[in-house]
Design an enzyme around this catalytic site. Structure first.
Site, short mmCIF file in Angstrom:
data_model
loop_
_atom_site.label_atom_id
_atom_site.label_comp_id
_atom_site.label_asym_id
_atom_site.label_seq_id
_atom_site.Cartn_x
_atom_site.Cartn_y
_atom_site.Cartn_z
N GLU A 107 -7.08 7.91 -7.10
CA GLU A 107 -5.97 7.71 -6.15
C GLU A 107 -5.73 6.22 -5.90
OE1 GLU A 107 -5.64 10.64 -3.05
OE2 GLU A 107 -6.87 12.02 -4.22
N1 COS Z 1 5.57 4.68 0.98
C1 COS Z 1 6.92 4.77 0.91
N2 COS Z 1 7.65 4.07 0.00
C2 COS Z 1 6.99 3.26 -0.85
C3 COS Z 1 5.60 3.11 -0.83
C4 COS Z 1 4.88 3.87 0.14
N3 COS Z 1 3.56 3.80 0.24
N4 COS Z 1 5.22 2.23 -1.79
C5 COS Z 1 6.35 1.84 -2.40
N5 COS Z 1 7.42 2.45 -1.82
C6 COS Z 1 8.82 2.30 -2.14
C7 COS Z 1 9.26 0.88 -1.88
O1 COS Z 1 9.62 0.73 -0.52
C8 COS Z 1 10.44 0.74 -2.79
O2 COS Z 1 11.57 1.39 -2.22
P1 COS Z 1 12.91 0.57 -1.95
O3 COS Z 1 13.21 -0.17 -3.20
O4 COS Z 1 13.89 1.63 -1.60
O5 COS Z 1 12.58 -0.35 -0.83
C9 COS Z 1 10.07 1.61 -3.97
O6 COS Z 1 9.03 2.49 -3.52
C10 COS Z 1 9.57 0.82 -5.15
O7 COS Z 1 8.45 0.06 -4.78
P2 COS Z 1 7.95 -1.19 -5.63
O8 COS Z 1 6.70 -0.90 -6.33
O9 COS Z 1 9.08 -1.68 -6.46
O10 COS Z 1 7.77 -2.30 -4.61
P3 COS Z 1 6.83 -2.48 -3.36
O11 COS Z 1 6.75 -3.95 -3.27
O12 COS Z 1 7.36 -1.77 -2.19
O13 COS Z 1 5.42 -1.87 -3.71
C11 COS Z 1 3.24 -1.81 -4.58
C12 COS Z 1 4.51 -2.57 -4.49
C13 COS Z 1 2.29 -2.49 -5.53
C14 COS Z 1 2.56 -1.81 -3.20
C15 COS Z 1 3.52 -0.36 -5.01
O14 COS Z 1 4.15 -0.36 -6.24
C16 COS Z 1 2.27 0.44 -5.11
O15 COS Z 1 1.75 0.96 -4.12
N6 COS Z 1 1.72 0.58 -6.28
C17 COS Z 1 0.45 1.25 -6.41
C18 COS Z 1 0.56 2.28 -7.45
C19 COS Z 1 -0.66 3.14 -7.42
O16 COS Z 1 -1.10 3.59 -6.38
N7 COS Z 1 -1.25 3.40 -8.59
C20 COS Z 1 -2.39 4.24 -8.69
C21 COS Z 1 -1.99 5.62 -8.94
S1 COS Z 1 -3.44 6.60 -8.91
S2 COS Z 1 -2.87 8.35 -9.29
#
Ligand code: COS
Length: 379
Positions: A363
């Site tokens: 996760e």
């Molecule tokens: N809850 C709700 N929305 C979320 C979110 C969350 N926890 N995390 C991302 N989003 C939304 C963002 O707000 C964005 O929406 P808008 O463009 O409408 O504002 C959209 O998803 C795309 O997010 P993006 O990745 O482009 O940008 P962010 O800067 O918001 O997030 C991180 C960056 C790195 C924090 C995010 O991509 C992330 O959490 N990645 C982790 C992936 C992960 O958990 N991988 C492991 C999977 S294990 S099965």
């Protein structure tokens, strides 16, 4: 500020503790040794109401809270964290997104049997070339009339092959990156939806982790979950909740390791006295207990924030990261206190040490948790 659990929550812990002692504990080593997922135990957890704890009564649940559910995961995990992992994945990662983004029909058809514990759920996001980088996924879903045609595959899927219901993520518009991902509900048995390799794992061997394969799977359009392009958000919000489950699982592992270490340290006599009387061991136990308590508080705080409807991504990532590192550290120290016996498979602490490792990885690795925490701080 109140730090006490309610009487109902204490009663819940006691009920699960009794069930764990009578039903879960007896076969835990055999299930680990034989890599056996015991579906009857899962069904019994359903009968106890654990699979529906945090869902409303009309959907087969009991109207409790996510904190109640985190307590349940922790309690099960103290005895068998494989089973806790299957429970947490089904409830947080499969049931929750359906409860949040599903239509009424989808909730009645898929969520209700899951909440009632008659079905098991799974969450299918990770791919061979898309682990941390979710937007790099290559599974596609192409709309053709009233259906989507899914092609591709997923790996490392908890409950894969055993579950009846899968929340699956696929690219509906690859050019849009994370905004081109959509979520679907796939029941087991759809033609072209097959199961591949079952992972041989270091730990949580009593839960199944398996590959999913999609070959021209025809998914009726009414099985799209949420809107087209909403999949990334659905996955991220589901993982936010799932991380509370991983944290609770880790707290359960840590508590079990600490309990075993205390018991052993009081019994084991060296240099004429129990090793617990040696300050070096007593101080190790003190540090283990202190870290565990901090991990538990972070976990309950994240669950409470979710229950209160507040943003909790950062809190869940902190809880998951800290609790999993703590579980790993405590389990490793417990093995150390047991000495040579700790390395033997005759004693439970080696299983706890193997099992703790996955909580730092799945996760989202703890490195990913730091990205989530830092991006919340710097936003
Ligand atoms: N809850 C709700 N929305 C979320 C979110 C969350 N926890 N995390 C991302 N989003 C939304 C963002 O707000 C964005 O929406 P808008 O463009 O409408 O504002 C959209 O998803 C795309 O997010 P993006 O990745 O482009 O940008 P962010 O800067 O918001 O997030 C991180 C960056 C790195 C924090 C995010 O991509 C992330 O959490 N990645 C982790 C992936 C992960 O958990 N991988 C492991 C999977 S294990 S099965």
């Amino acid at each position: 500020m109140k730090f006490d659990l309610s009487d109902d929550q204490k009663l819940l812990q006691q009920r699960i503790g009794d069930f764990a002692r009578d039903k879960i504990a007896p076969g835990v080593d055999e299930r680990d040794e034989n890599e056996f997922f015991d579906r009857t135990l899962y069904d019994e957890m359903g009968s106890l109401g654990l699979t529906g704890l945090c869902y409303s009564r009309d959907l087969g649940g009991s109207g409790g809270t996510y904190l109640d559910f985190a307590l349940a995961v922790e309690e099960v995990s103290k005895t068998d964290d494989s089973l806790a992992s299957s429970l947490s994945a089904s409830v947080f990662l499969c049931q929750w997104p359906i409860s949040q983004y599903g239509t009424e029909d989808q909730k009645q058809k898929y969520l209700k049997p899951l909440a009632e514990g008659r079905h098991l759920g799974a969450f299918a996001l990770t791919e061979r070339n898309a682990g941390s980088d979710v937007a790099g996924m290559q599974t596609t879903a192409v709309r053709q009339g009233g259906e989507y045609i899914l092609n591709g595959g997923k790996i490392f899927i908890t409950n894969g092959g055993e579950a009846e219901t899968y929340v699956v993520f696929a690219m509906t518009d690859p050019a849009k990156g994370s905004k081109g991902i959509s979520a679907f509900i796939l029941p087991k048995g759809l033609p072209g939806f097959n199961f591949g390799k079952r992972e041989k794992k270091m730990g949580i061997r009593g839960s199944v982790t398996r590959e999913l394969i999609f070959e021209n799977v025809k998914v009726p359009a009414d099985q799209l979950l949420g809107a087209e392009g909403q999949g990334f958000k659905i996955a991220m919000t589901a993982l936010d909740g799932g991380r509370i489950g991983v944290a609770a699982q880790a707290v359960g592992i840590g508590q079990a390791a600490l309990d075993h270490a205390i018991r052993y340290a009081k019994e084991r006599v060296q240099f004429g006295k129990p090793i617990a009387s040696q300050q070096i061991v007593a101080f190790m136990l003190a540090n283990m207990a202190t870290r565990l308590e901090a991990a538990r508080l972070l976990t309950y705080q994240a669950a409470y924030a979710k229950d209160e409807g507040r943003p909790f991504s950062k809190e869940a990532a902190m809880a998951k990261s800290y609790a999993s590192d703590t579980a790993m550290a405590i389990a490793t120290d417990a093995v150390q206190i047991f000495g040579g016996y700790g390395f033997s498979r005759e004693y439970p602490v080696e299983r706890l040490m193997r099992n703790a490792k996955i909580t730092q990885i799945y996760e989202g690795t703890n490195q990913i948790q730091n990205i989530v925490i830092a991006s919340a701080l710097l936003r």
